[in-house]
Design a protein around this motif. Structure first.
Motif, PDB file in Angstrom:
ATOM      1  N   MET A 239       0.684  -1.370   0.097  1.00 55.17           N
ATOM      2  CA  MET A 239       0.008  -0.008  -0.053  1.00 55.17           C
ATOM      3  C   MET A 239       0.743   1.237   0.007  1.00 55.17           C
ATOM      4  O   MET A 239       0.350   2.429  -0.159  1.00 55.17           O
ATOM      5  N   ARG A 240       2.139   1.019   0.030  1.00 59.61           N
ATOM      6  CA  ARG A 240       3.176   2.191   0.276  1.00 59.61           C
ATOM      7  C   ARG A 240       3.151   3.330  -0.951  1.00 59.61           C
ATOM      8  O   ARG A 240       3.459   4.489  -0.786  1.00 59.61           O
ATOM      9  N   ASP A 241       2.780   2.649  -2.218  1.00 55.02           N
ATOM     10  CA  ASP A 241       2.914   3.380  -3.461  1.00 55.02           C
ATOM     11  C   ASP A 241       1.632   4.287  -3.673  1.00 55.02           C
ATOM     12  O   ASP A 241       1.664   5.036  -4.791  1.00 55.02           O
ATOM     13  N   VAL A 242       0.612   4.337  -2.705  1.00 58.24           N
ATOM     14  CA  VAL A 242      -0.537   5.202  -3.087  1.00 58.24           C
ATOM     15  C   VAL A 242      -0.606   6.122  -1.887  1.00 58.24           C
ATOM     16  O   VAL A 242      -0.633   5.774  -0.895  1.00 58.24           O
ATOM     17  N   VAL A 243      -1.189   7.277  -2.333  1.00 57.65           N
ATOM     18  CA  VAL A 243      -1.297   8.323  -1.143  1.00 57.65           C
ATOM     19  C   VAL A 243      -2.764   8.988  -1.309  1.00 57.65           C
ATOM     20  O   VAL A 243      -3.005   9.357  -2.533  1.00 57.65           O
ATOM     21  N   ILE A 244      -3.537   8.520  -0.467  1.00 65.66           N
ATOM     22  CA  ILE A 244      -5.062   9.137  -0.566  1.00 65.66           C
ATOM     23  C   ILE A 244      -4.934  10.590  -0.240  1.00 65.66           C
ATOM     24  O   ILE A 244      -4.622  10.755   1.153  1.00 65.66           O
ATOM     25  N   LEU A 245      -4.988  11.445  -1.068  1.00 64.23           N
ATOM     26  CA  LEU A 245      -5.226  12.939  -0.619  1.00 64.23           C
ATOM     27  C   LEU A 245      -6.677  13.204  -0.056  1.00 64.23           C
ATOM     28  O   LEU A 245      -6.494  14.434   0.768  1.00 64.23           O
ATOM     29  N   HIS A 246      -7.766  12.576  -0.171  1.00 64.27           N
ATOM     30  CA  HIS A 246      -8.977  12.820   0.163  1.00 64.27           C
ATOM     31  C   HIS A 246      -9.219  11.738   1.042  1.00 64.27           C
ATOM     32  O   HIS A 246     -10.209  10.907   0.393  1.00 64.27           O
ATOM     33  N   PRO A 247      -9.211  11.545   2.362  1.00 59.73           N
ATOM     34  CA  PRO A 247      -9.614  10.447   3.129  1.00 59.73           C
ATOM     35  C   PRO A 247     -11.368   9.866   2.935  1.00 59.73           C
ATOM     36  O   PRO A 247     -11.528   8.837   2.915  1.00 59.73           O
ATOM     37  N   ASP A 248     -12.042  11.211   2.880  1.00 59.05           N
ATOM     38  CA  ASP A 248     -13.470  10.869   2.646  1.00 59.05           C
ATOM     39  C   ASP A 248     -13.852  10.171   1.485  1.00 59.05           C
ATOM     40  O   ASP A 248     -14.684   9.372   1.495  1.00 59.05           O
ATOM     41  N   TRP A 249     -13.247  10.252   0.416  1.00 60.44           N
ATOM     42  CA  TRP A 249     -13.087   9.683  -0.975  1.00 60.44           C
ATOM     43  C   TRP A 249     -13.034   8.197  -0.780  1.00 60.44           C
ATOM     44  O   TRP A 249     -13.940   7.345  -1.011  1.00 60.44           O
ATOM     45  N   LEU A 250     -12.153   7.827   0.077  1.00 61.81           N
ATOM     46  CA  LEU A 250     -11.924   6.352   0.437  1.00 61.81           C
ATOM     47  C   LEU A 250     -12.875   5.688   1.147  1.00 61.81           C
ATOM     48  O   LEU A 250     -13.462   4.569   0.920  1.00 61.81           O
ATOM     49  N   LEU A 251     -13.471   6.547   2.249  1.00 56.06           N
ATOM     50  CA  LEU A 251     -14.636   5.976   2.954  1.00 56.06           C
ATOM     51  C   LEU A 251     -15.849   5.715   2.237  1.00 56.06           C
ATOM     52  O   LEU A 251     -16.278   4.850   2.321  1.00 56.06           O
ATOM     53  N   ARG A 252     -15.996   6.819   1.340  1.00 55.88           N
ATOM     54  CA  ARG A 252     -17.332   6.590   0.370  1.00 55.88           C
ATOM     55  C   ARG A 252     -16.942   5.388  -0.471  1.00 55.88           C
ATOM     56  O   ARG A 252     -18.184   4.619  -0.729  1.00 55.88           O
ATOM     57  N   ALA A 253     -15.909   5.340  -1.003  1.00 52.31           N
ATOM     58  CA  ALA A 253     -15.755   4.017  -1.977  1.00 52.31           C
ATOM     59  C   ALA A 253     -15.966   2.755  -1.178  1.00 52.31           C
ATOM     60  O   ALA A 253     -16.641   1.951  -1.492  1.00 52.31           O
ATOM     61  N   VAL A 254     -15.402   2.449   0.162  1.00 47.28           N
ATOM     62  CA  VAL A 254     -15.643   1.327   0.857  1.00 47.28           C
ATOM     63  C   VAL A 254     -17.136   1.373   1.223  1.00 47.28           C
ATOM     64  O   VAL A 254     -17.621   0.150   1.228  1.00 47.28           O
ATOM     65  N   ALA A 255     -17.631   2.342   1.520  1.00 51.26           N
ATOM     66  CA  ALA A 255     -19.199   2.444   1.802  1.00 51.26           C
ATOM     67  C   ALA A 255     -19.993   1.793   0.642  1.00 51.26           C
ATOM     68  O   ALA A 255     -20.769   0.960   0.851  1.00 51.26           O
TER      69      ALA A 255
END
Length: 121
Positions: free
Chosen positions: A70-86
């Motif tokens: 996972m080290r090669d990806v930086v999520i700039l918008h944590p809420d975006w990832l939260l919505r994607a997981v939802a």
């Protein structure tokens, strides 16, 4: 307790927020490091990674530097990832995912799979 950090890191935080405002929710680790080198004139990757850990700890980004997968990806918008997981957990929670389930998918097999997911969870 507030954490202290070099004032120059605010320039990178400004860049992160600008990228998010442009709907850019993730970048590669290398892109992040290059941007930091250009903006902050930091030469050492280790110093940039220290900043990345700080931003992760304060919730500005998500970066899992200790995880090799996972080290090669930086999520700039944590809420975006939260919505994607939802969307993955409950398709009913995500409007964009609902479009997939209500007729915008052309492939019948994929459409059936989404309907099964909605009905059975």
């Amino acid at each position: 307790m507030e954490k202290e950090y070099p004032l120059v890191w605010l320039l990178m935080l400004e860049w992160i927020r600008h990228e998010v405002s442009q709907n850019r929710c993730k970048v590669t680790r290398q892109e992040f490091i290059e941007e930091a080198k250009n903006r902050l004139k930091i030469v050492e990757d280790a110093e940039i990674e220290k900043m990345m850990h700080f931003f992760h700890d304060t919730g500005e980004i998500l970066w899992f530097g200790e995880h090799k997968n996972m080290r090669d990806v930086v999520i700039l918008h944590p809420d975006w990832l939260l919505r994607a997981v939802a969307c993955l957990v409950s398709v009913k929670l995500c409007g964009d995912c609902m479009k997939l389930c209500t007729g915008s998918i052309k492939d019948a097999q994929e459409k059936k799979a989404w309907r099964t997911l909605i009905e059975t969870g």
